[in-house]
Every structure is written in C-alpha cells, then in structure tokens.
Design a protein around this motif. Structure first.
Motif, mmCIF file in Angstrom:
data_model
loop_
_atom_site.group_PDB
_atom_site.id
_atom_site.type_symbol
_atom_site.label_atom_id
_atom_site.label_comp_id
_atom_site.label_asym_id
_atom_site.label_seq_id
_atom_site.Cartn_x
_atom_site.Cartn_y
_atom_site.Cartn_z
ATOM 1 N N ASN A 47 0.783 -1.192 -0.042
ATOM 2 C CA ASN A 47 -0.042 0.162 -0.018
ATOM 3 C C ASN A 47 0.869 1.412 0.164
ATOM 4 O OD1 ASN A 47 -2.370 -1.455 -0.218
ATOM 5 N ND2 ASN A 47 -2.589 -1.411 2.134
ATOM 6 N N ASN A 48 1.985 1.157 0.887
ATOM 7 C CA ASN A 48 2.895 2.322 0.910
ATOM 8 C C ASN A 48 3.691 2.572 -0.572
ATOM 9 O OD1 ASN A 48 1.575 2.960 3.270
ATOM 10 N ND2 ASN A 48 3.106 1.963 4.236
ATOM 11 N N LEU A 49 3.965 1.414 -1.154
ATOM 12 C CA LEU A 49 5.012 1.460 -2.475
ATOM 13 C C LEU A 49 4.433 2.408 -3.284
ATOM 14 C CD1 LEU A 49 7.364 0.407 -3.335
ATOM 15 C CD2 LEU A 49 6.245 -1.086 -4.811
ATOM 16 N N LYS A 50 5.184 3.595 -3.637
ATOM 17 C CA LYS A 50 5.259 4.586 -4.637
ATOM 18 C C LYS A 50 6.229 4.677 -5.685
ATOM 19 C CE LYS A 50 1.712 6.781 -2.434
ATOM 20 N NZ LYS A 50 1.012 5.355 -2.095
ATOM 21 N N GLN A 51 5.942 5.058 -6.766
ATOM 22 C CA GLN A 51 7.149 5.190 -8.037
ATOM 23 C C GLN A 51 8.136 5.949 -7.624
ATOM 24 O OE1 GLN A 51 5.921 6.666 -11.749
ATOM 25 N NE2 GLN A 51 7.888 6.306 -12.438
ATOM 26 N N GLY A 52 7.856 7.121 -7.043
ATOM 27 C CA GLY A 52 9.153 8.087 -6.599
ATOM 28 C C GLY A 52 9.998 8.275 -7.676
ATOM 29 N N ALA A 53 11.270 8.173 -7.450
ATOM 30 C CA ALA A 53 12.290 8.381 -8.143
ATOM 31 C C ALA A 53 12.718 6.914 -9.059
ATOM 32 C CB ALA A 53 13.636 8.714 -7.387
ATOM 33 N N LYS A 54 12.117 6.077 -8.671
ATOM 34 C CA LYS A 54 12.344 4.767 -9.631
ATOM 35 C C LYS A 54 11.701 4.939 -11.172
ATOM 36 C CE LYS A 54 10.141 2.465 -6.175
ATOM 37 N NZ LYS A 54 10.477 2.827 -4.891
ATOM 38 N N SER A 55 12.193 4.120 -11.919
ATOM 39 C CA SER A 55 11.828 3.881 -13.241
ATOM 40 C C SER A 55 10.318 3.234 -13.232
ATOM 41 C CB SER A 55 12.535 3.536 -14.223
ATOM 42 O OG SER A 55 12.687 2.305 -13.741
ATOM 43 N N VAL A 56 9.230 3.399 -14.201
ATOM 44 C CA VAL A 56 8.138 2.525 -13.983
ATOM 45 C C VAL A 56 8.474 1.070 -13.893
ATOM 46 C CG1 VAL A 56 6.320 1.979 -15.262
ATOM 47 C CG2 VAL A 56 7.021 4.169 -15.371
ATOM 48 N N LEU A 57 9.460 0.553 -14.592
ATOM 49 C CA LEU A 57 9.697 -0.736 -14.573
ATOM 50 C C LEU A 57 10.247 -1.274 -13.451
ATOM 51 C CD1 LEU A 57 10.033 -3.247 -16.412
ATOM 52 C CD2 LEU A 57 12.460 -2.938 -17.057
#
Ligand SMILES: [Zn+2]
Length: 180
Positions: A68-78
């Motif tokens: 539930n808390n995982l967000k994309q943030g600075a990560k790539s979509v992959l």
C-alpha cells in the motif's frame, strides 16, 4: 497411523519418515533440534504451524502495508513495477488464492473470479503509486475490462513512459491498456 499388524504399516512408515525428513531439513538447525523428537510428520507439522501461524499473520499484514505504501517516486516505471510484483508474489506465496475443488468440470467460477478481482486490485494499486505525470485524467478507468498487470506495465514501457524523469509528454496514455 496404521496398526502394527496392518499391511500398510511399512509403507506408511516409509512415507512418514520421508515427509518428516523433508520438514526437518527445511528449517534452521535451531528449530530442527526442537522437532527432531516428534514421532510423526503430522506432529512436526502441527508444532510448526502453531509456532509460525501468528508470525505469518504479522508478516502478511506487513507485506500488505509495504504494498500500500509503495510509490514510484524516483524509480523508473519498470523498477517500480518489478518491486511491486515481487511484493505481490511474496504475499501470494503466504496467502495463495484457494483453488477450486469442484469435481471436474468446474461449475463454480470462484477461483477465476478471485483471480480477476486480485488482478484488478493489483492494477489499481500499481496505478495509484505511479507518479502523477503518468495519469491522464487523474485516475485510471478501472470499470472496463482490465488486461493483466504485466501487459499494463509493458504497454507503459512501449509508450515511452519508462523514465520517471521524463518530460511528461511521453506519458500520453499510460492508461491505454486499461480503457480499451
Ligand atoms: Zn469450481
């Protein structure tokens, strides 16, 4: 356990011994020491179940909250998708969808429906954590038939939405896969 004079006794003992050693070999040494004196595989299983069932519930709750808390943030979509997928896989290994036990052919569609609902939840969860630039109308259209989450991510990638630091122009239609 069959009686001593039962013809199946020897076969039962072989099976019991085999399963018992699988169980003992699957746990750490310190746990193995505490179950090595159980007489049957069933006893070992029940002992372990009692000890770890509560821990497992806590672990499942923790996994849910990580998802539930995982967000994309600075990560790539992959990268974001890969991380979320591994959490989903971990969760479903701890709490798998029950399999249909209908005698063939299946008349209930329970497991199929459960899988569809889970897939929809996963897609919504995935989209909810995506950076805003990937959402066109603020929220994806989830009322129409949804493709598999894998396909959704793949289509995002093909649309050029791979980089989280993109200009945003490339995110023309990340929800294309959801609103056909
Ligand atoms: Zn069924």
């Amino acid at each position: 356990m069959p009686h001593d004079d039962d013809l199946n006794r020897a076969a039962w003992e072989r099976c019991n011994h085999l399963v018992q050693s699988w169980l003992i070999n699957s746990v750490s040494d310190s746990i193995a020491q505490t179950i090595v004196f159980c007489d049957t595989a069933l006893e070992v299983w029940l002992d372990l179940k009692e000890r770890f069932f509560k821990i497992d519930r806590i672990r499942i709750a923790n996994m849910r909250s990580s998802i539930n808390n995982l967000k994309q943030g600075a990560k790539s979509v992959l990268d974001y998708f890969t991380e979320m997928k591994s959490l989903w896989e971990k969760l479903s290994s701890h709490r798998p969808i029950p399999n249909c036990s209908c005698i063939h052919p299946c008349r209930c569609v329970a497991s199929r429906v459960a899988k569809t609902l889970m897939n929809e939840d996963q897609i919504v969860q995935f989209l909810t954590g995506l950076n805003d630039q990937f959402l066109v109308h603020g929220y994806p259209n989830v009322n129409k038939p949804s493709p598999h989450a894998n396909t959704a991510c793949q289509e995002d990638s093909e649309n050029g939405a791979m980089s989280s630091s993109g200009s945003g122009a490339s995110a023309s239609s990340p929800s294309a896969g959801f609103s056909q």
